[in-house]
Write a protein that holds these residues in place. Sequence first.
Motif, PDB file in Angstrom:
ATOM      1  N   UNK A  68       0.904  -1.218  -0.031  1.00 42.34           N
ATOM      2  CA  UNK A  68       0.128  -0.015  -0.056  1.00 42.34           C
ATOM      3  C   UNK A  68       0.784   1.414  -0.150  1.00 42.34           C
ATOM      4  N   UNK A  69       0.752   2.244  -0.894  1.00 41.28           N
ATOM      5  CA  UNK A  69       1.464   3.226  -0.951  1.00 41.28           C
ATOM      6  C   UNK A  69       1.198   4.328  -0.231  1.00 41.28           C
ATOM      7  N   UNK A  70       2.108   5.071   0.120  1.00 34.97           N
ATOM      8  CA  UNK A  70       1.822   6.263   0.990  1.00 34.97           C
ATOM      9  C   UNK A  70       0.864   7.322   0.188  1.00 34.97           C
ATOM     10  N   UNK A  71       0.018   7.931   0.843  1.00 33.52           N
ATOM     11  CA  UNK A  71      -0.768   9.069   0.272  1.00 33.52           C
ATOM     12  C   UNK A  71      -0.071  10.496   0.472  1.00 33.52           C
ATOM     13  N   UNK A  72       0.538  10.914  -0.467  1.00 33.62           N
ATOM     14  CA  UNK A  72       1.348  12.020  -0.371  1.00 33.62           C
ATOM     15  C   UNK A  72       0.657  13.261  -0.273  1.00 33.62           C
ATOM     16  N   UNK A  73      -0.677  13.159  -0.665  1.00 36.18           N
ATOM     17  CA  UNK A  73      -1.660  14.541  -0.734  1.00 36.18           C
ATOM     18  C   UNK A  73      -2.255  14.569   0.776  1.00 36.18           C
ATOM     19  N   UNK A  74      -2.235  13.724   1.492  1.00 35.79           N
ATOM     20  CA  UNK A  74      -2.549  13.596   3.128  1.00 35.79           C
ATOM     21  C   UNK A  74      -1.626  14.199   3.909  1.00 35.79           C
ATOM     22  N   UNK A  75      -1.822  14.987   5.116  1.00 38.37           N
ATOM     23  CA  UNK A  75      -0.995  15.419   5.976  1.00 38.37           C
ATOM     24  C   UNK A  75      -0.177  14.121   6.713  1.00 38.37           C
ATOM     25  N   UNK A 122       5.971   2.350   6.069  1.00 34.65           N
ATOM     26  CA  UNK A 122       6.388   3.684   5.962  1.00 34.65           C
ATOM     27  C   UNK A 122       5.132   4.724   6.660  1.00 34.65           C
ATOM     28  N   UNK A 123       5.797   5.634   7.015  1.00 32.23           N
ATOM     29  CA  UNK A 123       4.818   6.854   7.473  1.00 32.23           C
ATOM     30  C   UNK A 123       5.266   7.982   7.219  1.00 32.23           C
ATOM     31  N   UNK A 124       4.363   8.990   6.824  1.00 31.12           N
ATOM     32  CA  UNK A 124       4.607  10.154   6.505  1.00 31.12           C
ATOM     33  C   UNK A 124       3.757  11.468   7.333  1.00 31.12           C
ATOM     34  N   UNK A 125       4.582  12.449   7.576  1.00 25.55           N
ATOM     35  CA  UNK A 125       3.622  13.344   8.345  1.00 25.55           C
ATOM     36  C   UNK A 125       4.439  14.774   7.520  1.00 25.55           C
ATOM     37  N   UNK A 126       3.176  15.434   7.065  1.00 23.00           N
ATOM     38  CA  UNK A 126       3.557  16.678   6.419  1.00 23.00           C
ATOM     39  C   UNK A 126       4.441  16.481   5.273  1.00 23.00           C
ATOM     40  N   UNK A 127       5.725  16.964   5.382  1.00 24.08           N
ATOM     41  CA  UNK A 127       6.879  16.524   4.258  1.00 24.08           C
ATOM     42  C   UNK A 127       7.842  15.680   4.657  1.00 24.08           C
ATOM     43  N   UNK A 169       9.265  13.428  -1.590  1.00 23.27           N
ATOM     44  CA  UNK A 169       9.632  14.127  -2.993  1.00 23.27           C
ATOM     45  C   UNK A 169      10.219  15.364  -2.702  1.00 23.27           C
ATOM     46  N   UNK A 170       9.889  16.296  -3.559  1.00 21.80           N
ATOM     47  CA  UNK A 170      10.706  17.654  -3.626  1.00 21.80           C
ATOM     48  C   UNK A 170       9.982  18.509  -2.794  1.00 21.80           C
ATOM     49  N   UNK A 171      10.654  19.380  -2.071  1.00 16.54           N
ATOM     50  CA  UNK A 171       9.703  20.398  -1.173  1.00 16.54           C
ATOM     51  C   UNK A 171      10.479  21.769  -1.615  1.00 16.54           C
ATOM     52  N   UNK A 172       9.490  22.951  -1.711  1.00 13.28           N
ATOM     53  CA  UNK A 172      10.260  24.156  -2.195  1.00 13.28           C
ATOM     54  C   UNK A 172      10.886  24.705  -0.933  1.00 13.28           C
ATOM     55  N   UNK A 173      12.007  25.455  -1.419  1.00 13.23           N
ATOM     56  CA  UNK A 173      12.716  25.877  -0.518  1.00 13.23           C
ATOM     57  C   UNK A 173      12.248  27.541  -0.308  1.00 13.23           C
ATOM     58  N   UNK A 174      12.145  27.898   1.016  1.00 11.22           N
ATOM     59  CA  UNK A 174      11.601  29.147   1.380  1.00 11.22           C
ATOM     60  C   UNK A 174      12.056  30.344   0.850  1.00 11.22           C
ATOM     61  N   UNK A 175      11.392  31.264   0.066  1.00 12.92           N
ATOM     62  CA  UNK A 175      11.922  32.649  -0.437  1.00 12.92           C
ATOM     63  C   UNK A 175      12.467  32.368  -1.798  1.00 12.92           C
TER      64      UNK A 175
END
Length: 512
Positions: A68-75, A122-127, A169-175
């Motif tokens: 079962x894959x992580x749902x990356x759209x959920x927190x 696997x476990x995901x929280x936010x990013x 995945x990839x996360x935006x770098x602030x600013x």
Amino acid sequence: MTFLRYVNIIYMLATTAFLASAQFEVEYEGGVTANYGKGDIAPYYINSNRGGTLTQQYSTLFNAAAKHELDTTRRFSFGFGAEFWGGYTSSVSYDRYDLANGKFVRNLQHPAHAWVQQLYADVKYRSLFATVGAKARQSDLASADLSSGDLVMSGNARPGTGIRAGLVNYQNIPFTNGWVQISGEIGYERLDDGDWLKNHYNYYNNFLTTGYWLNYKKLRLRTRPDQPFVFTIGAQAACQFAGTQNIYENGILTKTVKMPANFKSFFRSIIAGSGGDNPGDQMYVEGNHVGSWDIMLDYENDAVGKFRAYHQTIWEDGSGIGLQNGFDGLWGLEWRSATKSFVSGVVVEYIDFTNQSGHIHFSEDLNKDSAIKGGATGSDDYYNNYSYNGYQNRGMSIGTPFAKSLIYNTDGYMRYLDNLVRGFHIGVKGYLSSEYDYRLLFSTRKAYGTPEHPRATGVRATCFMLEANAHPSWLKGLELKAQFAFDRGSLLGNNTGGMVSVSYHGDFNIGQ
């Protein structure tokens, strides 16, 4: 309590918590694979880049998997997976020294009749994500189906068991307004291949090291992915550390070195630093470090498809990190069509390991009485190390299989014998119809031994594989596969063989 027992407890708690939660989808697969060939080892393109699951001359294997894959759209999200293999395989004779009789004897070895290939949660929280267990991973630079393989983490060997964490995945770098994104991860694992090494080692010369750890880390920076051109730059690094080294001379155990598995060694596996209790570590760095500088340039157009140019510069120590190893590395071009056509994917690669920062390794600090002044660092000896049996798991290269894996060493020598190698690799994929597709792989290479033990003349290998796949419309999820492959030349031997497999893929929902 052992490390593996900790991993199993965490895995069970994580999956139990997830199964008790909301509904979710589970993907599953089951199949049977059979191969037959002429030669001790299956042809190169049948045994390479498939997680070390099929290596022998002939075998009949069954596999079953669910995930079962992580749902990356959920927190907050959970995932899990399991994969099992088993069946019959042929044996290969490796040399083993019989001290009592003073001669080498036959030592027949084959893979286990059943094993766990993957078992993870696997476990995901936010990013952020974390994985515990044994999970197979593929390179984000080199394609899994057409490339010769990533230089640091190729998917050629079985995965280890451990813990890994990082960014999802990839996360935006602030600013940066989304123009620069970051991705990265780090982890520790045990490869648990001590029994394999003990069973295949010749117990005559060199050394045998077991019980070690592997640290892996990766960092990536890329530009905005919604633009036609996307540039990615980053690095990977891995380190074997800790364990016990037994040194043999003429069949006699002459020395045992225990390398520590303490906080310092875990830290030094992240950032190479001198230390350790044995003289080699005090002179150089602790552990066997392997890494690469990676760059990728992607261009995508709806009409012509996606293009990628990429390069990996491999390194073993400071000279390689400083790019003093010439053209060494992986140079590749990849094209994927926008539609399913007769030719829908092409990869062309050049692999060169012949510089290795030069053949001289000299440091004035370590040779104070020498008349030669100054310093030179070289003789990197990719994937080999003075304390560890090569960068491998159960005989298969963790990095690119283009450097001949230890499983081919039927003399029982547990290090790389031909890492001075250069050559070309080509992969082509296409569709004959909606139900039938093919894949073709070809390579040619020449090897010159190692920096420490070069060959007087090079040895060659030419490898070929043609694969046909059928996905019948009358039974969705059924896949039929056939491969024909051969190797020619004295590097890998003259091997010819084929493989057929039948598998079924499906999914179901739990909680509805």
